[in-house]
Design a protein around this motif. Structure first.
Motif, short mmCIF file in Angstrom:
data_model
loop_
_atom_site.label_atom_id
_atom_site.label_comp_id
_atom_site.label_asym_id
_atom_site.label_seq_id
_atom_site.Cartn_x
_atom_site.Cartn_y
_atom_site.Cartn_z
N ARG A 130 -25.68 22.47 -18.69
CA ARG A 130 -26.30 21.19 -19.30
C ARG A 130 -27.20 21.24 -19.68
NH1 ARG A 130 -24.50 18.73 -13.55
NH2 ARG A 130 -26.36 18.44 -13.18
N LEU A 131 -26.79 21.02 -21.19
CA LEU A 131 -28.03 20.99 -22.26
C LEU A 131 -27.62 19.27 -22.53
CD1 LEU A 131 -30.30 22.70 -23.62
CD2 LEU A 131 -28.44 23.88 -24.89
N GLN A 132 -29.55 19.45 -22.95
CA GLN A 132 -29.52 17.47 -23.77
C GLN A 132 -30.51 18.11 -24.51
OE1 GLN A 132 -29.10 14.16 -21.38
NE2 GLN A 132 -29.23 13.31 -23.75
N ILE A 133 -30.40 17.60 -25.30
CA ILE A 133 -32.12 18.33 -26.88
C ILE A 133 -32.42 16.54 -27.20
CG2 ILE A 133 -32.53 19.01 -29.08
CD1 ILE A 133 -30.78 21.58 -28.10
N ASP A 134 -32.58 15.87 -27.34
CA ASP A 134 -33.28 15.08 -27.86
C ASP A 134 -34.40 15.34 -28.91
OD1 ASP A 134 -32.19 13.20 -25.81
OD2 ASP A 134 -33.65 12.65 -24.39
N ALA A 135 -34.01 14.66 -29.75
CA ALA A 135 -34.94 15.10 -31.39
C ALA A 135 -35.63 13.59 -31.83
CB ALA A 135 -33.89 15.12 -32.54
N HIS A 136 -36.61 14.00 -32.39
CA HIS A 136 -36.96 13.46 -32.76
C HIS A 136 -36.00 12.03 -34.42
CE1 HIS A 136 -40.57 10.82 -35.17
NE2 HIS A 136 -41.23 11.07 -34.01
N PRO A 137 -36.31 10.50 -33.91
CA PRO A 137 -36.05 9.91 -34.62
C PRO A 137 -35.44 9.68 -36.44
CG PRO A 137 -37.26 8.56 -33.60
CD PRO A 137 -37.40 9.63 -32.75
N GLU A 138 -36.61 10.89 -36.40
CA GLU A 138 -37.03 10.86 -37.47
C GLU A 138 -36.33 11.64 -38.34
OE1 GLU A 138 -39.42 8.73 -40.08
OE2 GLU A 138 -39.56 7.18 -38.52
N SER A 139 -36.37 13.23 -37.86
CA SER A 139 -35.56 14.46 -38.14
C SER A 139 -35.12 14.92 -37.15
CB SER A 139 -36.63 14.97 -38.96
OG SER A 139 -36.20 16.76 -39.44
N ARG A 140 -33.92 15.31 -36.87
CA ARG A 140 -33.54 15.79 -35.78
C ARG A 140 -34.35 17.66 -35.74
NH1 ARG A 140 -29.29 19.95 -37.86
NH2 ARG A 140 -28.84 19.73 -40.31
N PHE A 141 -34.80 18.50 -36.63
CA PHE A 141 -35.38 19.31 -36.46
C PHE A 141 -36.75 19.06 -35.68
CE2 PHE A 141 -33.61 19.50 -40.12
CZ PHE A 141 -32.82 20.83 -39.86
N PHE A 142 -37.05 17.61 -35.12
CA PHE A 142 -38.47 17.29 -34.10
C PHE A 142 -37.84 17.15 -32.75
CE2 PHE A 142 -40.28 16.73 -38.24
CZ PHE A 142 -41.22 17.93 -38.46
N VAL A 143 -38.27 18.29 -31.85
CA VAL A 143 -36.50 17.77 -31.24
C VAL A 143 -38.49 17.11 -29.69
CG1 VAL A 143 -36.26 19.52 -28.79
CG2 VAL A 143 -35.70 19.97 -30.88
N SER A 144 -37.65 16.23 -29.36
CA SER A 144 -38.85 16.07 -28.58
C SER A 144 -38.73 15.51 -27.19
CB SER A 144 -38.94 13.61 -28.40
OG SER A 144 -37.85 13.71 -28.48
#
Lengths: 635, 313
Positions: free
Chosen positions: A564-578
């Motif tokens: 299971r892999l879940q990546i939450d990105a920053h709302p502004e840009s999907r390149f900033f992974v939070s």
């Protein structure tokens, strides 16, 4: 006051060991007191096999109880149950009739249950529940078989069964053997009856885990030995290969689960399943050889199995005590939160290191001797002229070899991730060494591991005698020059003492040569090389999960891992992974294929049964009447 | 007594001194096969001398285990050399069987993989994890290949196997023997870290196993580790040579016989080295997760070999 209980437990253990050793070497005796309990009274008997297991329980209780003084300290809860647990375990092998056995067995189960649920957490409550269900399912099998045998032979006394059993029909003996073996193997934790073990052992306090893993599960194997070699007489040929396969499955399955587990104590619990598997392979080989009339080989295999019983008690109690020290010092059992302990708690780390080497069967320690003997017994299966049996033996050899290799990997992981490199949490960072009594307990068990390894030529003699009491045959092991164990007239030989001397000598040679050549300059201390990064932190270390990953991939048919892999990105840009969440749990095929369906079936049955529970007394009286009438008609 | 000691020292000396040469010859052969000139065969000796002369650097995160491991590793290899039938079928540790030998090598693997974890770098952990996985998966094949041999010689004693099989002239043509040989050959490639399992000439983190594990070692520590690895290769090739082709292995400990044994062994080792060099040149390294398939294949060969013993008797 509670410390007094543990001192008492130590004395009880020492007394038990003394009684056991005299029973093992001396003449057999028995006592019967009719009035103590109903249905046959209290009956105790000692023969060499009983003596061995009583001595084992006693001898393992001594270091565990000394350890408990420091580990449990003034904690009152569970101290009396602990004393009762040891007393019951000493009583089980002594029991000589159904009633005494049932009482001792149940006392042992209850006392250990109390100890498992001692901490009052959800984890231990669940563990206790599963343990109670499994142990009573096992007891149901045992009692039904024993009552059947009592009815068929007309006696509840175990020693009478051996004489009466050959007269029983083949089906009767098969039923009795199957029920007895299932019941005893449930206690021993063989797969697939092991589900309680990885829950209960970690939940119990560590001195109790040491005893549960070290000796309690061995009492299940004691029962298998009694049932297979004595109570039911010479059995049909399929008994042995069945046990061989069961043992092979438990050995490989146990070590595979141990390999991917990140809970230190649960890892040890799974490794106990593996070792029970190795012992069951030995017992199965002995049974096959005996029932195929190859008695010297049967004696060899049984001696190997008994040797492993003793060895496992030594190194597994050592490992559980060392793991307990880690829990005591850090408050966690999670390997991913440990690390760096070798420098913070050197005694505990040394104890765990030695135990790891012993359980991984590395020469010249004790695990090597018993695995080597088991291999030698299995390899000689060519003397049986039956290709089908030979193939089963071949599979068992492959399973045992795979188990040996995987056990090395498993304990490299346990020690390497748990004790080496940098601490992975603040708790591990501030770990402290265990108090003296705990160190003393570990030291005793560690000394036993070394002595049982180097003194193989001494230890093997009484074990041969014990095994010889079950299988009378000329001894297959002779002691040659240089403390060599010589198996089956030149088939194989080994001397752990000579290996130890050679290793020590070979260790000294390069050291001396380098010193003489003046090449032993002091090493320079510097930080670990890391491709030019600025500082090294514990987050850069390899984790236990990553270490076991090659095995998860190779044996994915067994583990059925879910990724299971879940990546939450920053709302502004999907390149900033939070946030990244990654989970890679393994599933248990036994749960999926066996216990899941059984549980669902039970629930369905319960829903059907609910219909009967109307709450009306009239309806209940009607049920009673109906059953009564039915019974009258049937009678 | 003195004779025994002399023979023991001779055994160790042959293995220890011959191992770097074997690696050197292998490298030279490989270089020539791909058209390079390559270093001289005795380059490994120069490398060892250079390394012994350097001050080792030890990571501050390590424990006692890291510094002890090179010596323990060397000690297991020396003991294994004492237990293996190198010059004659009567090794100095005469009681030794193949199981002891394999577990001695596992003892070395145990220490070395732990040392890989000790420095706390991801490289070391990765190398250790892979090395121990390969060693564990190779173990069943070794045991079954041994079983096939010991079934025919009726002993697991190494010397006994050599002497028992030396009396059969048509040995190599026997299917049991051939299958077991190929199974053991693949295991040798895996255990000694050769192509297609591991590439000893690479430092690329995606592929390396052994080199990643020993990355933190330097100076005399690295020299000992490298030397021990070379000894491991030599021991495995010696086992292949003397267990599967046991002709010309003397059963007595006379000086003349030992010299003859050394010459025969050299010839056999040279043949095997050429085979390894050709194989390494012709093949690419396997992807890491294809390696278990290779090992499963070797296991199947060994299983077939054992089954053949039971069916052909």
């Amino acid at each position: 006051m509670t410390r007094g209980v543990y001192v008492l437990a130590t004395l009880l253990g020492a007394a038990g060991a003394a009684v056991g050793i005299t029973g093992m070497l001396g003449p057999p005796w028995s006592v019967e007191v009719g009035w103590v309990v109903p249905l046959g009274g209290l009956a105790l008997a000692v023969d060499p096999l009983t003596g061995l297991f009583v001595a084992l329980v006693g001898a393992t209780s001594v270091p565990a109880s000394i350890y408990a003084v420091g580990y449990a300290g003034g904690e009152r809860r569970g101290s009396l149950a602990y004393l009762g647990f040891i007393a019951a375990m000493l009583l089980v092998p002594l029991a000589n009739n159904v009633m005494t056995f049932a009482i001792a067995w149940e006392l042992m189960s209850l006392a250990s249950y109390v100890l498992v649920v001692r901490t009052r957490s959800d984890e231990s409550a669940h563990a206790g529940w599963v343990y109670a269900v499994m142990t009573h399912a096992g007891l149901a099998c045992l009692l039904s078989a024993m009552l059947l045998l009592s009815a068929w032979t007309g006696s509840g006394r175990f020693t009478d069964w051996a004489a009466a059993a050959p007269a029983l029909g083949a089906t009767a003996r098969a039923v009795a053997w199957t029920l007895l073996v299932i019941g005893f193997l449930a206690k021993a934790g063989a797969m697939p009856l092991h589900v309680w073990l990885p829950l209960a052992h970690p939940a119990a306090p560590s001195h109790v885990s040491a005893l549960m893993s070290g000796v309690m599960i061995k009492l299940g194997l004691y029962g298998v030995l009694r049932a297979s070699f004595e109570w039911l007489g010479a059995g049909p040929l399929w008994w042995g290969p069945t046990l061989l396969l069961v043992g092979a499955v438990a050995a490989v399955g146990g070590v595979l689960y141990a390999l991917v587990d990140r809970d230190l104590k649960r890892l040890l619990a799974y490794s106990s399943i593996e070792n029970v598997g190795i012992i069951v392979i030995g017992i199965g080989a002995a049974l096959t050889f005996r029932n195929a009339a190859a008695d010297p080989l049967a004696l060899l295999a049984l001696t190997a199995a008994l040797y492993h019983v003793v060895n496992h008690a030594a190194f597994k109690s050592l490992l559980f005590m060392a793991a307990g020290s880690v829990v005591h010092a850090t408050g966690t059992r999670d390997l991913e939160a440990l690390g760096g302990l070798a420098r913070r708690m050197p005694w505990t780390a040394a104890a765990f290191f030695l135990g790891s080497g012993a359980i991984a069967a590395l020469p010249p320690l004790n695990g090597f001797v018993s695995e080597w003997l088991t291999f030698q017994a299995l390899l000689q299966n060519v003397q049986l002229p039956r290709p089908g049996l030979n193939l089963v033996f071949t599979l068992a050899i492959a399973a045992l070899a795979l188990t040996g290799g995987l056990a090395v990997a498993c304990f490299v992981k346990a020690y390497g991730i748990g004790f080496l490199a940098l601490p992975r949490s603040a708790a591990a960072e501030s770990a402290h060494e265990a108090p003296p009594s705990m160190r003393a307990g570990m030291l005793l068990a560690a000394a036993a591991c070394v002595a049982l390894g180097l003194g193989a030529s001494v230890v093997v003699q009484p074990l041969l005698a014990v095994a010889g009491a079950l299988i009378p045959a000329p001894a297959p092991i002779r002691i040659g020059a240089g403390l060599t164990l010589q198996v089956s007239d030149g088939f194989a030989s080994v001397s752990t003492a000579a290996v130890a001397v050679a290793l020590a000598g070979a260790l000294a040679v390069p050291l001396a040569a380098l010193t003489l050549a003046g090449a032993r300059r002091r090493p320079r201390r510097y930080e670990t090389w890391g491709c030019g990064r600025l500082l090294q932190t514990a987050r850069m270390e390899y984790t236990a999960t990553a270490f076991a990953n090659p095995f998860t991939r190779v044996f994915d048919f067994f583990y059925r891992p879910v990724r299971r892999l879940q990546i939450d990105a920053h709302p502004e840009s999907r390149f900033f992974v939070s946030r990244i969440e990654y989970a890679n749990p393994t599933r248990f095929i036994v749960d999926d294929w066996l216990y899941g369906p059984v549980e669902r079936a039970l629930r369905t049955a319960a829903r059907w049964a609910v219909a009967m529970q109307s709450g009306s007394p009239n309806a209940y009286l009607g049920y009673v009447l109906a059953v009564l009438l039915l019974l009258l008609v049937l009678a | 007594m003195t004779g025994d000691v002399v023979v023991a020292v001779l055994h160790v000396a042959v293995v220890a001194a011959g191992a770097p040469l074997l690696v050197g010859v292998l490298r030279t052969l490989k270089a020539r096969l791909v058209g390079r000139r390559g270093p001289a065969p005795w380059q490994p000796y120069r490398d060892l001398r250079k390394l012994f002369g350097k001050t080792p650097v030890v990571s501050t995160t390590t424990s006692w285990l890291f510094r002890v491991t090179p010596y323990v590793l060397m000690s297991t290899m020396i003991t294994a050399a004492l237990a293996a039938p190198v010059l004659s079928s009567r090794p100095p540790l005469a009681f030794a069987g193949i199981i002891l030998l394999m577990y001695l090598l596992l003892l070395g693997t145990f220490f070395l993989t732990l040392a890989g974890l000790d420095a706390g770098s991801a490289f070391g952990g990765m190398g250790s994890s892979r090395a121990v996985a390969v060693a564990a998966l190779a173990e069943p094949t070794v045991m079954l290949a041994v079983l096939a041999l010991s079934l025919r010689a009726n002993t697991t004693n190494l010397g006994g196997v050599v002497e028992g099989l030396a009396h059969e002239p048509l040995l190599a043509a026997n299917p049991v023997h051939l299958l077991a040989f190929f199974a053991f050959f693949i295991v040798m490639l895996a255990e000694a870290g050769r192509i297609p399992v591991d590439n000893p000439a690479t430092h690329l983190e995606l592929t390396m196993i052994h080199e990643a594990m020993v990355l933190e070692y330097s100076g005399r520590h690295l020299a000992l580790v490298e030397w021990a690895s070379a000894m491991k290769l030599l021991l495995f090739l010696t086992l292949l040579a003397n267990l599967f082709f046991p002709w010309g292995v003397p059963a007595v400990l006379a000086p003349g016989a030992l010299v003859l044994g050394a010459l025969v062994l050299t010839a056999k080792l040279l043949a095997l080295t050429v085979a390894v060099a050709v194989l390494e040149t012709a093949m690419a390294k396997l992807r890491l997760f294809r390696v278990p398939e290779l090992l499963a294949g070797s296991f199947a060969l060994a299983l077939l070999s054992v089954t053949a013993v039971f069916l052909l008797r």
